[in-house]
Every structure is written in C-alpha cells, then in structure tokens.
Design a protein around this motif. Structure first.
Motif, PDB file in Angstrom:
ATOM      1  N   LEU A  25       0.794  -1.155  -0.089  1.00 45.00           N
ATOM      2  CA  LEU A  25      -0.316   0.181   0.139  1.00 45.00           C
ATOM      3  C   LEU A  25       0.952   1.389   0.197  1.00 45.00           C
ATOM      4  O   LEU A  25       0.532   2.056  -0.648  1.00 45.00           O
ATOM      5  CB  LEU A  25      -0.894   0.111   0.922  1.00 45.00           C
ATOM      6  N   ALA A  26       2.004   1.111   0.890  1.00 46.00           N
ATOM      7  CA  ALA A  26       2.753   2.238   1.054  1.00 46.00           C
ATOM      8  C   ALA A  26       3.538   2.480  -0.481  1.00 46.00           C
ATOM      9  O   ALA A  26       3.533   3.619  -0.776  1.00 46.00           O
ATOM     10  CB  ALA A  26       3.734   2.102   1.823  1.00 46.00           C
ATOM     11  N   LEU A  27       4.027   1.665  -1.246  1.00 51.35           N
ATOM     12  CA  LEU A  27       4.582   1.475  -2.554  1.00 51.35           C
ATOM     13  C   LEU A  27       3.654   1.985  -3.266  1.00 51.35           C
ATOM     14  O   LEU A  27       3.868   3.035  -4.448  1.00 51.35           O
ATOM     15  CB  LEU A  27       5.147   0.209  -2.866  1.00 51.35           C
ATOM     16  N   CYS A  28       2.386   1.593  -3.308  1.00 50.33           N
ATOM     17  CA  CYS A  28       1.366   2.082  -4.465  1.00 50.33           C
ATOM     18  C   CYS A  28       0.894   3.652  -4.429  1.00 50.33           C
ATOM     19  O   CYS A  28       0.862   4.357  -5.147  1.00 50.33           O
ATOM     20  CB  CYS A  28      -0.052   1.332  -4.252  1.00 50.33           C
ATOM     21  N   LEU A  29       1.015   4.057  -2.854  1.00 54.89           N
ATOM     22  CA  LEU A  29       0.664   5.248  -2.790  1.00 54.89           C
ATOM     23  C   LEU A  29       1.719   6.134  -3.087  1.00 54.89           C
ATOM     24  O   LEU A  29       1.797   7.488  -3.756  1.00 54.89           O
ATOM     25  CB  LEU A  29       0.468   5.573  -1.200  1.00 54.89           C
ATOM     26  N   GLY A  32       1.663   6.341  -7.047  1.00 53.30           N
ATOM     27  CA  GLY A  32       0.775   7.162  -7.331  1.00 53.30           C
ATOM     28  C   GLY A  32       0.917   8.783  -7.125  1.00 53.30           C
ATOM     29  O   GLY A  32       0.841   9.463  -8.192  1.00 53.30           O
ATOM     30  N   TRP A  33       1.490   9.089  -6.139  1.00 56.78           N
ATOM     31  CA  TRP A  33       1.873  10.376  -5.941  1.00 56.78           C
ATOM     32  C   TRP A  33       2.897  10.772  -6.973  1.00 56.78           C
ATOM     33  O   TRP A  33       2.736  11.929  -7.673  1.00 56.78           O
ATOM     34  CB  TRP A  33       2.596  10.411  -4.461  1.00 56.78           C
ATOM     35  N   ALA A  34       3.880   9.887  -7.332  1.00 59.46           N
ATOM     36  CA  ALA A  34       4.768  10.344  -8.339  1.00 59.46           C
ATOM     37  C   ALA A  34       4.209  10.496  -9.716  1.00 59.46           C
ATOM     38  O   ALA A  34       4.658  11.537 -10.434  1.00 59.46           O
ATOM     39  CB  ALA A  34       6.072   9.384  -8.453  1.00 59.46           C
ATOM     40  N   LEU A  35       3.480   9.797  -9.903  1.00 66.42           N
ATOM     41  CA  LEU A  35       2.688   9.825 -11.019  1.00 66.42           C
ATOM     42  C   LEU A  35       1.831  10.949 -11.365  1.00 66.42           C
ATOM     43  O   LEU A  35       1.861  11.553 -12.168  1.00 66.42           O
ATOM     44  CB  LEU A  35       1.584   8.452 -11.514  1.00 66.42           C
ATOM     45  N   PHE A  36       1.118  11.155 -10.428  1.00 63.25           N
ATOM     46  CA  PHE A  36       0.071  12.208 -10.451  1.00 63.25           C
ATOM     47  C   PHE A  36       1.112  13.737 -10.142  1.00 63.25           C
ATOM     48  O   PHE A  36       0.489  14.713 -10.934  1.00 63.25           O
ATOM     49  CB  PHE A  36      -0.848  12.441  -9.384  1.00 63.25           C
ATOM     50  N   SER A  37       2.159  13.831  -9.747  1.00 64.74           N
ATOM     51  CA  SER A  37       2.989  14.995  -9.758  1.00 64.74           C
ATOM     52  C   SER A  37       3.567  15.126 -11.251  1.00 64.74           C
ATOM     53  O   SER A  37       3.432  16.350 -11.639  1.00 64.74           O
ATOM     54  CB  SER A  37       4.110  14.776  -8.674  1.00 64.74           C
ATOM     55  N   SER A  38       3.714  14.091 -11.648  1.00 61.38           N
ATOM     56  CA  SER A  38       4.235  14.160 -13.377  1.00 61.38           C
ATOM     57  C   SER A  38       3.077  14.733 -13.988  1.00 61.38           C
ATOM     58  O   SER A  38       3.242  15.553 -15.235  1.00 61.38           O
ATOM     59  CB  SER A  38       4.745  12.735 -13.633  1.00 61.38           C
ATOM     60  N   VAL A  39       1.924  14.146 -13.902  1.00 54.80           N
ATOM     61  CA  VAL A  39       0.615  14.449 -14.420  1.00 54.80           C
ATOM     62  C   VAL A  39       0.515  15.840 -14.416  1.00 54.80           C
ATOM     63  O   VAL A  39       0.125  16.689 -15.409  1.00 54.80           O
ATOM     64  CB  VAL A  39      -0.730  13.617 -14.183  1.00 54.80           C
ATOM     65  N   ALA A  40       0.653  16.543 -13.135  1.00 56.09           N
ATOM     66  CA  ALA A  40       0.395  17.853 -12.972  1.00 56.09           C
ATOM     67  C   ALA A  40       1.430  18.882 -13.753  1.00 56.09           C
ATOM     68  O   ALA A  40       0.870  19.809 -14.176  1.00 56.09           O
ATOM     69  CB  ALA A  40       0.558  18.253 -11.245  1.00 56.09           C
TER      70      ALA A  40
END
Length: 153
Positions: A25-29, A32-40
C-alpha cells in the motif's frame, strides 16, 4: 526444539500478511503520488502552451475581421467618389496585411500540427497507456481531436 501452537503460527502469518499489505500500500501510494505529480507538471506545461497559442489564433481571427471591415469601408469610399490613388494605396496595404495574416495563420497551424502530436507522444512515453489516454483527454480539453492511436500487436 520448542513446539509452536497452531494459533501462534496463524497469528504470525496474519501479521506477516498485514505487514506485506501495508508495504504494498505504501509503495502504491508513493508511485501514485509520483505519477500524479508528473501529470500535474505535464498539465501545467500544456496549459502554458495552449495559453500562448489560443490568444494568437483569436487575434488572427480578429485581424481578419478588421481587414474585412476595412475593405468594405474602402469600397464605400470608392463608391462615394474618394481619390482613386489613395484608395489604391490603401488596397495595397490591405493586401499586404492579408498576406501577412495568411502567413501567420499557416505558421500557427503548422505549430499546432507539430505541437499536439509531440505532447501526445511525450505523455504516452512517460506514462504508457495511461499517458496516451491522458494525452487524448488533454487534447480534447484544448479543442483538438486526438489522432487515432496505431493498432498495437
């Protein structure tokens, strides 16, 4: 060797499963955080680019309208008996302005034609299938129809 009870073994197994689940769960979070910061970041870049392109196309459209109005005013002046030499000079200036607006329109269309596929390819490379879908959504949001993706094998 000491024997363990079945209950203690099951409790240890449950703790190990909980531990593994929390680590995943921590790895997925984190991912996901890294992905969404790239998307932003990509979204911000696209917004900045389209913020530069859209006013240019609006300005070109306005200039085209103003040139049309000037042409009709010039035709009214000619019909009213204005000096033909002045009218001819004004028409020549209008023709040059129209040619320049046509060049700018062509340049802008070429720029848009190169820009949007580059955005889609960059997002697709960065984010895989999710990126291609995201890029298509971005292109749709800025008013461009995304090119159909080539079939994958």
């Amino acid at each position: 060797m000491a024997e363990r009870s079945l209950g203690r073994t099951l409790w240890t197994l449950a703790l190990a499963l909980l531990n593994a689940t929390l680590i995943l769960l921590a790895l997925c979070l984190w991912l996901g955080w890294a992905l969404f910061s790239s998307v932003a970041q990509v979204t911000g870049d696209v917004a900045e680019i389209t913020g530069s392109v859209r006013p240019l196309s609006t300005e070109i459209r306005d200039l085209t309208g103003q040139i049309g109005e000037t042409r009709s005013t010039l035709a009214a002046l000619r019909a009213g008996g204005a000096d033909l030499q002045v009218c001819s000079a004004l028409e020549a200036q209008l023709a040059r302005a129209e040619a320049r607006v046509a060049e700018l329109t062509e340049t802008l269309q070429g720029f848009e034609g190169e820009l949007y596929p580059a955005i889609e390819q960059a997002a697709g490379t960065a984010f895989g299938t999710f990126g291609t879908t995201f890029a298509a959504t971005l292109l749709d949001a800025v008013g461009r129809d995304p090119e159909p993706a080539p079939p994958t094998r």
